[in-house]
Design a protein around this motif. Structure first.
Motif, PDB file in Angstrom:
ATOM      1  N   LYS A  73       0.835  -1.191   0.000  1.00 25.00           N
ATOM      2  CA  LYS A  73       0.000   0.000   0.000  1.00 25.00           C
ATOM      3  C   LYS A  73       0.872   1.244   0.000  1.00 25.00           C
ATOM      4  O   LYS A  73       1.904   1.286   0.648  1.00 25.00           O
ATOM      5  N   ARG A 125       0.468   7.156   1.506  1.00 24.32           N
ATOM      6  CA  ARG A 125      -0.507   8.248   1.602  1.00 24.32           C
ATOM      7  C   ARG A 125      -1.894   7.821   1.976  1.00 24.32           C
ATOM      8  O   ARG A 125      -2.639   8.665   2.438  1.00 24.32           O
ATOM      9  N   ARG A 135     -10.426   2.062   7.615  1.00 26.88           N
ATOM     10  CA  ARG A 135      -9.686   2.323   6.378  1.00 26.88           C
ATOM     11  C   ARG A 135      -9.060   1.049   5.829  1.00 26.88           C
ATOM     12  O   ARG A 135      -9.037   0.822   4.613  1.00 26.88           O
ATOM     13  N   THR A 170      -9.717  -0.781   2.107  1.00 31.67           N
ATOM     14  CA  THR A 170      -8.637  -0.971   1.130  1.00 31.67           C
ATOM     15  C   THR A 170      -8.157  -2.411   1.051  1.00 31.67           C
ATOM     16  O   THR A 170      -7.131  -2.688   0.435  1.00 31.67           O
ATOM     17  N   ARG A 213      -5.309   3.921  -4.383  1.00 28.08           N
ATOM     18  CA  ARG A 213      -4.635   3.941  -3.086  1.00 28.08           C
ATOM     19  C   ARG A 213      -3.352   3.109  -3.076  1.00 28.08           C
ATOM     20  O   ARG A 213      -2.719   2.986  -2.020  1.00 28.08           O
ATOM     21  N   GLY A 222      -9.252   1.553  -4.916  1.00 31.77           N
ATOM     22  CA  GLY A 222      -9.536   2.671  -4.024  1.00 31.77           C
ATOM     23  C   GLY A 222     -10.160   2.189  -2.737  1.00 31.77           C
ATOM     24  O   GLY A 222      -9.622   1.314  -2.074  1.00 31.77           O
ATOM     25  N   TYR A 223     -11.316   2.755  -2.377  1.00 35.09           N
ATOM     26  CA  TYR A 223     -12.079   2.289  -1.224  1.00 35.09           C
ATOM     27  C   TYR A 223     -13.240   1.445  -1.734  1.00 35.09           C
ATOM     28  O   TYR A 223     -14.354   1.914  -1.932  1.00 35.09           O
TER      29      TYR A 223
END
Length: 381
Positions: free
Chosen positions: A9, A12, A157, A161, A296, A312-313
């Motif tokens: 990952k 950021r 989070r 992810t 991401r 992404g999410y």
């Protein structure tokens, strides 16, 4: 879904037809000299609770010949069930195959995950979830009284992810998923998995971890997932049918449990194209649309003709030069694709039952994606 274990990952993203004789006639007139009507130059927001407004492909600046070629290719795929396209809020292609019809509910599989992502963003905006870095233990409470502290420290989070770190193998869309879905305690099953990597470090596709996220969202909001989805998304978008697979104890399959009609899948994609707004009402925070559909990770992979896919999410993302897009992706070729620069939303569905004995899910994912990337999307450039 692809097997992407170990990727790190970053510190950021023919039957019933709308596209028929009218489009063909316009095609003859519009394409006789090789030109088509110019496309839109700004996004038109539509009220998704209202019936779709229809138009021909040529009327919205597309190439009828390219679209017809894509439809012809789709007809050769015996598992394909629907192909729909909306250009700037107008339904311009609506094709069904294999006996499917406009009112046929379709098992959207992991498209469900992108809906759970939207519900997470809504819960965050409302303050039901404080931050994405909250540990799941803050929301599970007495639901899991003997929760392992390390498992409880997994964050929202990390669930968004696919970086929970929990050991999981969903290769080919099944593997651990089958054992999990058949277990008597789906929540306990995923929380009992050992760690294969520290949370937050490696992507590993895990439907049960998204189910865990769905449980967190339910606990945070005090609403069951189907109720929350209906009140915040589906009812305001005019979606009247959205059955969701129950998993017992008042919880619902957040990883792959939602059935929708293809027109309603198109509404969901159009809502994201409109940055969460419909009928003058902000259903999903506009900021969430942006952050959830941004890549991401630093890795990329290809699916047939589509290059440079990341995550992404709970959305798949292509941010490479060309026409950036993002999409919800369900097992065996269920797609909701949003191409913002083209004001375009594309939906495709396939019959996934028994696909393992019929060439495998990846075969039909690629076949379908190739049609979309080589014919349908380029028709509107």
């Amino acid at each position: 879904m692809p097997s992407l274990k170990g990727h790190t990952k970053l510190p950021r993203r023919g039957s019933g037809s709308l596209f028929v004789a009218a489009a063909a006639c316009v095609a003859l007139a519009a394409c006789a000299d090789g030109t088509v009507t110019p496309g839109p130059d700004e996004l038109v927001e539509v009220d998704l609770a209202r019936p779709w407004t229809t138009a021909t492909v040529a009327e919205v600046g597309g190439s009828p010949a390219m679209v017809e070629r894509g439809i012809d290719r789709a007809r050769t795929n015996h598992r394909m069930r629907s192909l729909l396209v909306a250009r700037n809020g107008r339904l311009v292609v609506e094709e069904y195959f294999g006996g499917a019809r406009a009112n046929t509910l379709h098992d959207a599989r992991s498209v469900t995950k992108s809906v759970v992502s939207a519900l997470t963003g809504i819960a965050l905006e409302r303050g039901d979830i404080k931050t994405l870095d909250d540990p799941v233990a803050d929301y599970l409470g007495s639901l899991v009284p003997d929760l392992d502290p390390d498992k409880g420290a997994i964050t929202i989070r990390q669930l968004l992810t696919m970086t929970s770190g929990l050991e999981w193998d969903e290769t080919g869309g099944f593997g651990s998923y089958i054992e999990w879905i058949r277990s008597d305690d789906p929540l306990g099953y995923v929380l009992a998995r050992p760690f294969a990597a520290p949370p937050g470090e490696e992507f590993n596709y895990n439907s049960a971890a998204v189910h865990l996220l769905g449980v967190v969202v339910q606990q945070a909001t005090g609403s069951e997932l189907p109720t929350l989805a209906r009140s915040t998304l589906f009812d305001p978008m005019g979606i009247s049918r959205s059955p969701w697979e129950p998993l017992g104890n008042g919880f619902w399959n957040g990883g792959a449990g939602l059935d929708l009609r293809p027109r309603d899948m198109l509404r969901f994609g159009q809502l994201f194209l409109q940055r969460g707004s419909s009928g003058g009402r902000q259903l999903i925070p506009a900021d969430w649309v942006g952050v959830s559909t941004a890549a991401r990770f630093d890795w990329r992979f290809d699916l047939g003709a589509l290059r440079g896919i990341s995550y992404g999410y709970l959305w798949w993302v292509v941010s490479e030069p060309g026409d950036p897009l993002y999409f919800a992706w369900g097992h065996a070729g269920q797609y909701v694709i949003v191409v913002p620069d083209l004001f375009l939303v594309v939906v495709a569905t396939n019959d996934w039952v028994g696909v393992g004995e019929d060439g495998g899910a990846r075969r039909y994912e690629r076949l379908t994606m190739d049609i979309l990337v080589q014919d349908i999307i380029p028709a509107f450039r």
